[in-house]
Design a protein around this motif. Structure first.
Motif, short mmCIF file in Angstrom:
data_model
loop_
_atom_site.label_atom_id
_atom_site.label_comp_id
_atom_site.label_asym_id
_atom_site.label_seq_id
_atom_site.Cartn_x
_atom_site.Cartn_y
_atom_site.Cartn_z
N GLU A 37 45.96 5.28 -20.55
CA GLU A 37 46.66 4.59 -20.91
C GLU A 37 45.59 2.99 -21.84
OE1 GLU A 37 49.91 1.18 -20.55
OE2 GLU A 37 49.57 1.91 -18.56
N LEU A 38 44.46 2.95 -21.31
CA LEU A 38 44.49 1.41 -22.03
C LEU A 38 42.50 2.15 -22.90
CD1 LEU A 38 44.16 -0.98 -18.75
CD2 LEU A 38 45.02 -0.88 -20.44
N LEU A 39 42.20 3.52 -23.06
CA LEU A 39 41.27 3.94 -23.57
C LEU A 39 41.29 3.90 -25.02
CD1 LEU A 39 38.06 4.20 -23.35
CD2 LEU A 39 38.62 6.46 -22.52
N LEU A 40 41.67 5.02 -24.92
CA LEU A 40 41.99 4.88 -27.00
C LEU A 40 42.35 3.70 -27.42
CD1 LEU A 40 43.86 8.27 -26.72
CD2 LEU A 40 41.19 7.86 -27.59
N PRO A 41 43.28 3.10 -26.90
CA PRO A 41 44.25 1.73 -28.07
C PRO A 41 42.59 0.41 -27.77
CG PRO A 41 45.60 1.84 -25.97
CD PRO A 41 44.81 2.77 -26.04
N ALA A 42 42.00 0.80 -26.80
CA ALA A 42 40.87 0.45 -27.15
C ALA A 42 40.13 0.61 -27.74
CB ALA A 42 40.07 0.06 -25.39
N VAL A 43 39.62 1.94 -27.31
CA VAL A 43 38.32 2.77 -28.79
C VAL A 43 39.26 2.12 -29.98
CG1 VAL A 43 37.54 4.57 -30.28
CG2 VAL A 43 37.71 4.52 -27.70
N ASP A 44 40.37 1.94 -30.53
CA ASP A 44 41.22 1.20 -31.91
C ASP A 44 40.13 0.76 -32.27
OD1 ASP A 44 42.34 4.02 -32.22
OD2 ASP A 44 44.46 3.78 -31.83
N ARG A 45 41.01 -0.93 -31.60
CA ARG A 45 40.49 -2.30 -31.55
C ARG A 45 39.39 -1.95 -31.90
NH1 ARG A 45 44.43 -2.01 -26.73
NH2 ARG A 45 42.87 -2.74 -25.61
N VAL A 46 38.08 -1.55 -30.98
CA VAL A 46 37.32 -1.61 -31.07
C VAL A 46 36.42 -1.60 -32.90
CG1 VAL A 46 34.70 -0.82 -30.56
CG2 VAL A 46 36.18 -2.15 -28.85
N LEU A 47 36.80 -0.02 -32.98
CA LEU A 47 37.11 0.18 -34.24
C LEU A 47 37.00 -1.12 -35.37
CD1 LEU A 47 37.10 3.89 -33.86
CD2 LEU A 47 34.85 3.67 -34.37
N VAL A 74 38.76 11.52 -17.41
CA VAL A 74 39.42 10.63 -18.99
C VAL A 74 38.61 10.06 -19.80
CG1 VAL A 74 40.80 8.05 -20.00
CG2 VAL A 74 41.39 8.99 -17.90
N GLY A 75 37.51 9.28 -19.23
CA GLY A 75 36.23 8.47 -20.49
C GLY A 75 35.53 10.42 -20.64
N LEU A 76 35.36 10.84 -19.81
CA LEU A 76 34.75 12.27 -20.32
C LEU A 76 35.53 12.89 -21.16
CD1 LEU A 76 32.64 12.35 -16.90
CD2 LEU A 76 31.56 12.42 -18.70
N ALA A 77 36.49 12.86 -21.27
CA ALA A 77 37.26 13.98 -21.39
C ALA A 77 37.79 13.94 -23.17
CB ALA A 77 39.11 15.09 -21.37
N THR A 78 38.15 12.52 -23.27
CA THR A 78 37.75 11.39 -24.31
C THR A 78 36.53 11.96 -25.40
OG1 THR A 78 39.54 9.58 -23.58
CG2 THR A 78 38.55 10.17 -25.54
N ALA A 79 35.98 11.17 -24.85
CA ALA A 79 34.52 11.61 -25.25
C ALA A 79 33.77 13.08 -25.86
CB ALA A 79 32.91 11.18 -24.44
N VAL A 80 34.55 14.11 -24.53
CA VAL A 80 34.03 15.03 -25.36
C VAL A 80 34.71 15.83 -26.83
CG1 VAL A 80 34.51 17.36 -24.63
CG2 VAL A 80 32.94 16.35 -23.74
N THR A 81 35.86 15.90 -26.24
CA THR A 81 37.04 15.78 -27.27
C THR A 81 37.16 14.88 -29.02
OG1 THR A 81 38.83 15.79 -26.14
CG2 THR A 81 39.20 15.27 -28.50
N PHE A 82 36.20 13.73 -28.90
CA PHE A 82 36.20 13.20 -29.85
C PHE A 82 34.27 14.23 -30.49
CE2 PHE A 82 37.32 8.91 -28.57
CZ PHE A 82 38.79 8.56 -29.40
N GLY A 83 33.51 14.13 -29.54
CA GLY A 83 32.51 14.79 -30.27
C GLY A 83 33.08 16.47 -31.52
N SER A 84 33.97 16.94 -30.19
CA SER A 84 34.30 18.04 -30.82
C SER A 84 35.18 17.67 -32.16
CB SER A 84 35.41 18.55 -29.63
OG SER A 84 35.41 20.19 -30.46
N VAL A 85 35.95 17.49 -32.13
CA VAL A 85 36.40 17.01 -33.88
C VAL A 85 35.46 16.43 -34.83
CG1 VAL A 85 38.37 15.08 -34.81
CG2 VAL A 85 38.68 16.11 -32.13
#
Length: 217
Positions: A37-47, A74-85
């Motif tokens: 729940e927290l990871l992607l909103p945190a990425v948005d705020r940091v960017l 959660v972190g690994l799936a998010t990181a791999v997705t970002f890398g792929s996209v």
């Protein structure tokens, strides 16, 4: 260079941006039950805080653990997705290495995080950048003699003061430290781990060995 670092291997959901010279934005929240729940909103705020867009990221750095199954993935799936996209490399780093780097200790020490089940994930270090063995998971009392006289960094040390009397900060992981360590390794041509989970033990959920046979009446 713009590194995006994330780590969810511990109760800390932590994100940072590093421009190759210094950390330009970071955020951490400690909540062991809300990583997804927290990871992607945190990425948005940091960017947003750095005035950057996601497509400006050139490298993704992710803590691979050791850590509990649910949070770590959660972190690994998010990181791999970002890398792929984004079409950028994803660099794995041991989560314990990030804590060691953040501690900044010069002499021998250890890092220990909470592994639940009255155990800790731990590793020994010669200094803040040099791990001297592979991470392991053990009961604190079983490794107390091995680590006697050494400072022990992390939440695992604070949870078991009888076994680790010289507990040191930081308590939780910091993506800022992970990003800074990754930037150093990239500049030096150092090696990274693949973005795969370092669990060290089987997940709590298991497939039943024997299924109950149900016959029609």
């Amino acid at each position: 260079m713009l590194l995006l670092a994330v780590d969810t291997a511990t109760p800390a959901v932590t994100v940072a941006l590093h421009d190759g010279t210094s950390v330009i934005a970071e955020e951490s929240q400690v909540d062991a039950r809300r990583h997804g729940e927290l990871l992607l909103p945190a990425v948005d705020r940091v960017l947003a805080g750095a005035g950057m867009r996601l497509d400006a990221v050139t490298d993704v750095v992710v803590g691979v653990g050791p850590g509990p199954y649910t949070g770590l993935r959660v972190g690994l799936a998010t990181a791999v997705t970002f890398g792929s996209v984004l079409g950028v490399p994803v660099h794995g780093l041991c989560t314990l290495d990030g804590l060691a780097y953040a501690a900044g200790l010069e002499g021998p020490f250890a890092v220990a995080t909470d592994a639940r089940r009255k155990e800790v994930y731990w590793a020994r270090y010669a200094d803040a950048r040099t791990r001297t063995g592979e991470p392991a998971v053990d009961r604190p009392a079983d490794i107390a003699e091995q680590l006697a006289g050494l400072p022990v960094v992390g939440a695992g040390a604070l949870l078991y003061p009888d076994s680790f009397p010289d507990a040191r900060a930081p308590e939780h992981q910091s993506a800022a430290a992970l990003a800074a360590l990754a930037a150093e390794r990239l500049a030096a041509g150092g090696e990274f781990l693949p973005p795969l989970p370092l669990y060290l033990r089987r997940p709590d959920a298991q497939v039943p060995k024997n299924y109950k046979v149900v016959t029609p009446k």
